[in-house]
Design a protein around this motif. Sequence first.
Motif, short mmCIF file in Angstrom:
data_model
loop_
_atom_site.label_atom_id
_atom_site.label_comp_id
_atom_site.label_asym_id
_atom_site.label_seq_id
_atom_site.Cartn_x
_atom_site.Cartn_y
_atom_site.Cartn_z
N ASP A 298 75.19 24.52 2.21
CA ASP A 298 76.17 23.88 1.32
C ASP A 298 77.13 23.01 2.11
O ASP A 298 77.45 21.89 1.70
N ILE A 299 77.58 23.51 3.24
CA ILE A 299 78.52 22.77 4.08
C ILE A 299 77.90 21.48 4.57
O ILE A 299 78.50 20.40 4.46
N ILE A 300 76.68 21.55 5.10
CA ILE A 300 76.08 20.33 5.63
C ILE A 300 75.69 19.36 4.51
O ILE A 300 75.78 18.15 4.70
N ALA A 301 75.30 19.87 3.35
CA ALA A 301 75.01 18.98 2.21
C ALA A 301 76.28 18.26 1.77
O ALA A 301 76.25 17.07 1.45
N ASN A 302 77.41 18.96 1.77
CA ASN A 302 78.69 18.33 1.43
C ASN A 302 79.08 17.29 2.47
O ASN A 302 79.61 16.23 2.12
N ARG A 303 78.84 17.57 3.73
CA ARG A 303 79.13 16.60 4.78
C ARG A 303 78.32 15.32 4.56
O ARG A 303 78.82 14.22 4.73
N TYR A 304 77.07 15.50 4.18
CA TYR A 304 76.20 14.35 3.93
C TYR A 304 76.74 13.52 2.75
O TYR A 304 76.88 12.30 2.86
N LYS B 99 79.77 8.61 0.73
CA LYS B 99 80.92 8.07 0.02
C LYS B 99 81.91 7.38 0.96
O LYS B 99 82.40 6.29 0.68
N THR B 100 82.21 8.02 2.07
CA THR B 100 83.22 7.50 2.99
C THR B 100 82.78 6.20 3.64
O THR B 100 83.55 5.23 3.70
N VAL B 101 81.56 6.14 4.16
CA VAL B 101 81.14 4.91 4.84
C VAL B 101 80.99 3.74 3.87
O VAL B 101 81.21 2.59 4.25
N LYS C 226 66.32 11.87 6.91
CA LYS C 226 65.26 10.90 7.17
C LYS C 226 65.88 9.52 6.92
O LYS C 226 66.58 9.32 5.92
N PRO C 227 65.65 8.56 7.82
CA PRO C 227 66.33 7.27 7.72
C PRO C 227 66.18 6.55 6.38
O PRO C 227 67.16 6.02 5.86
N LEU C 228 64.98 6.54 5.82
CA LEU C 228 64.81 5.82 4.55
C LEU C 228 65.49 6.54 3.40
O LEU C 228 66.03 5.88 2.50
N ASP C 229 65.52 7.85 3.43
CA ASP C 229 66.27 8.60 2.42
C ASP C 229 67.76 8.27 2.52
O ASP C 229 68.44 8.06 1.51
N LEU C 230 68.26 8.19 3.75
CA LEU C 230 69.65 7.84 3.98
C LEU C 230 69.94 6.43 3.47
O LEU C 230 70.94 6.20 2.78
N LEU C 231 69.06 5.48 3.78
CA LEU C 231 69.25 4.11 3.30
C LEU C 231 69.29 4.06 1.78
O LEU C 231 70.15 3.38 1.20
N LEU C 232 68.39 4.76 1.15
CA LEU C 232 68.34 4.75 -0.33
C LEU C 232 69.59 5.40 -0.92
O LEU C 232 70.11 4.93 -1.94
N ASP C 233 70.10 6.43 -0.28
CA ASP C 233 71.34 7.06 -0.76
C ASP C 233 72.54 6.12 -0.58
O ASP C 233 73.42 6.05 -1.43
N LEU C 234 72.56 5.39 0.54
CA LEU C 234 73.62 4.41 0.76
C LEU C 234 73.54 3.28 -0.28
O LEU C 234 74.56 2.87 -0.85
N VAL C 235 72.34 2.80 -0.55
CA VAL C 235 72.16 1.75 -1.55
C VAL C 235 72.63 2.23 -2.92
O VAL C 235 73.33 1.51 -3.64
N ALA C 236 72.27 3.45 -3.28
CA ALA C 236 72.69 4.01 -4.58
C ALA C 236 74.21 4.07 -4.69
O ALA C 236 74.78 3.74 -5.73
N GLU C 237 74.88 4.48 -3.61
CA GLU C 237 76.34 4.56 -3.63
C GLU C 237 76.96 3.17 -3.69
O GLU C 237 77.94 2.96 -4.41
N ILE C 238 76.42 2.23 -2.95
CA ILE C 238 76.92 0.85 -2.99
C ILE C 238 76.78 0.28 -4.40
O ILE C 238 77.71 -0.34 -4.92
N LYS C 239 75.63 0.53 -5.02
CA LYS C 239 75.42 0.05 -6.39
C LYS C 239 76.37 0.74 -7.37
O LYS C 239 76.93 0.10 -8.26
N ALA C 240 76.57 2.05 -7.21
CA ALA C 240 77.45 2.80 -8.10
C ALA C 240 78.89 2.29 -8.01
O ALA C 240 79.62 2.28 -9.00
N ARG C 241 79.27 1.83 -6.82
CA ARG C 241 80.61 1.30 -6.61
C ARG C 241 80.72 -0.17 -7.02
O ARG C 241 81.80 -0.75 -6.94
N LYS C 242 79.57 -0.76 -7.39
CA LYS C 242 79.52 -2.19 -7.72
C LYS C 242 80.08 -3.02 -6.57
O LYS C 242 80.78 -4.00 -6.77
N LYS C 243 79.72 -2.57 -5.38
CA LYS C 243 80.21 -3.20 -4.15
C LYS C 243 79.24 -4.32 -3.76
O LYS C 243 78.03 -4.17 -3.88
N ASN C 244 79.78 -5.41 -3.29
CA ASN C 244 78.95 -6.52 -2.84
C ASN C 244 78.91 -6.55 -1.33
O ASN C 244 79.94 -6.64 -0.68
#
Length: 151
Positions: free
Chosen positions: A6-12, A17-19, A112-130
Amino acid sequence: MTQGSDIIANRYRNFIKTVCETNIVYALQNHEGFAMASSVQYGDEFDQPVGILCFWAIHGRANSCIINQWADYRITEISLTEFIETWGVGMENDGILAGIGFDQKMFGYEAKPLDLLLDLVAEIKARKKNITLQKFENLADLEQQAKIANR
């Protein structure tokens, strides 16, 4: 899930969100390269632990890991776009994992790097960030290519 997972999943989740908010990823570097660890979850074709490049979203947490085997390392800032385009793709190509939010006891999330990239993309899209990408046409192009490569 155990308390530790749980702790490491929360860190992830907090890392993602933070980056995406700060546009900065932190790594540790010395004259030989970047801070690495060995996976406790993934092995290569020879049953050897896969290498992990370690990253943090918070300067203070990265700084707290400058001890023991990383005592001669210094904090390096990586822009979010460089991290996505260069580091994420590079780690995937090199067969290396991303270690997210490791602590002084080498306890952290192995992504896994591609999972991380996809999670970052999802967060960027959710924030409507350009964000402006150099190696991809746009965020949708990056997402599509990562999904195809991640199959």
